[in-house]
Write a protein that holds these residues in place. Sequence first.
Motif, PDB file in Angstrom:
ATOM      1  N   CYS A  38       0.527  -3.023   6.520  1.00 17.00           N
ATOM      2  CA  CYS A  38       1.326  -2.262   7.480  1.00 17.00           C
ATOM      3  C   CYS A  38       0.666  -2.390   8.862  1.00 17.00           C
ATOM      4  N   GLY A  40      -0.745  -0.067  10.642  1.00 16.75           N
ATOM      5  CA  GLY A  40      -2.021   0.652  10.729  1.00 16.75           C
ATOM      6  C   GLY A  40      -3.169  -0.152  10.134  1.00 16.75           C
ATOM      7  N   CYS A 131      -5.589   5.425  11.737  1.00 18.83           N
ATOM      8  CA  CYS A 131      -4.184   5.099  11.987  1.00 18.83           C
ATOM      9  C   CYS A 131      -3.493   6.240  12.750  1.00 18.83           C
ATOM     10  N   VAL A 134      -1.804   8.870  10.616  1.00 23.00           N
ATOM     11  CA  VAL A 134      -2.724   9.830  10.007  1.00 23.00           C
ATOM     12  C   VAL A 134      -3.138  10.860  11.061  1.00 23.00           C
ATOM     13  N   CYS A 265       4.397   8.046   5.775  1.00 23.34           N
ATOM     14  CA  CYS A 265       4.630   7.190   6.941  1.00 23.34           C
ATOM     15  C   CYS A 265       5.770   6.203   6.685  1.00 23.34           C
ATOM     16  N   ALA A 267       5.903   3.027   7.099  1.00 26.86           N
ATOM     17  CA  ALA A 267       5.502   1.801   6.395  1.00 26.86           C
ATOM     18  C   ALA A 267       5.521   2.029   4.889  1.00 26.86           C
ATOM     19  N   THR A 268       5.049   3.197   4.451  1.00 24.23           N
ATOM     20  CA  THR A 268       5.046   3.512   3.023  1.00 24.23           C
ATOM     21  C   THR A 268       6.482   3.589   2.508  1.00 24.23           C
ATOM     22  N   ALA A 356       0.404  -1.606   1.044  1.00 20.91           N
ATOM     23  CA  ALA A 356       0.101  -1.772   2.471  1.00 20.91           C
ATOM     24  C   ALA A 356      -1.343  -2.222   2.705  1.00 20.91           C
TER      25      ALA A 356
HETATM   26  S1  SF4 Z   1       0.096   3.164   5.150  1.00 20.39           S
HETATM   27 FE1  SF4 Z   1       0.941   4.335   6.913  1.00 20.39          FE
HETATM   28  S2  SF4 Z   1      -0.637   5.834   7.412  1.00 20.39           S
HETATM   29 FE2  SF4 Z   1      -1.620   4.295   6.121  1.00 20.39          FE
HETATM   30  S3  SF4 Z   1      -2.487   2.814   7.577  1.00 20.39           S
HETATM   31 FE3  SF4 Z   1      -0.429   2.100   7.056  1.00 20.39          FE
HETATM   32  S4  SF4 Z   1       0.921   2.913   8.672  1.00 20.39           S
HETATM   33 FE4  SF4 Z   1      -1.004   4.075   8.715  1.00 20.39          FE
END
Ligand code: SF4
Length: 375
Positions: A38, A40, A131, A134, A265, A267-268, A356
């Motif tokens: 992702c 982050g 990130c 977070v 998030c 991306a998740t 991710a």
């Molecule tokens: S999974 Fe989400 S919170 Fe974790 S690093 Fe990636 S973008 Fe950031």
Amino acid sequence: MKQPKAFASKIIDAIRADGGVLHLAGGEICLPRTFGFCRGVTSALVMLEEACQRHTDSTTRLFLLGQIIHNPWVNDHFSRRGVQILRPDQVRHPEAFITASDCAVIPAFGVPLDIEAHLQSIGCQIVDTSCGDVRRLWGWACRAASGGLGILIFGRSEHDETVVTKSRLAAAGGKYLVIGNLAEGRQFAEMVASDQPPQAFRERFGPATTNAESPQPFERLAQVSQTTMLYDHTMALRDILRSGFARRYGQEELNQRLLFEPTVCRATQDRQNAAVELCKAGCDLVVVVGGFGSSNTRHLYELAQAHAPTVFIEDAGAILSPSRLRALDTDQDRPVTVKNWLPRRRPLHIGVLAGASSPEIVVGQVVEKLAEFLR
Ligand code: SF4
């Protein structure tokens, strides 16, 4: 932002360019439309890579305060580049390792406030890769705590991100309770609905999950989720809480007593949606690739299991033969040998999922190994 070259994979690039499918004589290997690093994670790895390059020839030592992300291949890569990775017990005592002339790298999940304050006080270089998603979660939860709400964190109590969230809330004078799954959420909601005494709360929730002595701080409650939780479960927990609070206080008080912030998030969510889409399209087998400590990868595994036979492996080395493979048993939380994991029928449709924190180079090696069985 582009991922560092060391993590890229030619075969993955080629499959992407071909619509996400590798066609073989004995079947297909399919990738979801979104998978792997992702934003982050990519940003954290680029920052650490740049720090490595800056200090290649310098005497500055590089310390990473815990794993940069939950993937052993990635952490080993940086160890080989000379980065000293502190274990969790060592992270608690940075003064024993890090001096003013060192460079301290804060991982993507962040570090507790007192550790950050210590690093600033000694004046070492700090590379903060935590990130933004977070940090937004911490900000929202700490503001809600300052407003007098108890914070319910939906996540794994021992996960790095949640450990840091707990510590930041405690530093802000807030009360927190960590709920690990929906069953625990139901127990807590029942406790609220039936107005159970502090003793029942203390017996059920220990110091690893809460810094409160009774359910009283949670009579007004804000719910956040670890950024990598299953989105559907987060929404289900909200409904469970609403129903418990409605029984105790009535519908009319719900909006003053319960706040909800969807902190899973983007991306998740995108990776979860893409994984379900791929599984629903029809797979004879799903192979999930990633670190066993990766929360978001574990959730992809849970999702896939509802649709097809699924195995969760760390890398291509786990594939011992067409009949033996080392995969994570999530019930026992340890790798086990799975026999006859590869169906014999052909053509075979295999879906490959990656969390991710799963590097494409490792996913690509898994795909190459699987492809050998479908030629
Ligand atoms: S999974 Fe989400 S919170 Fe974790 S690093 Fe990636 S973008 Fe950031």
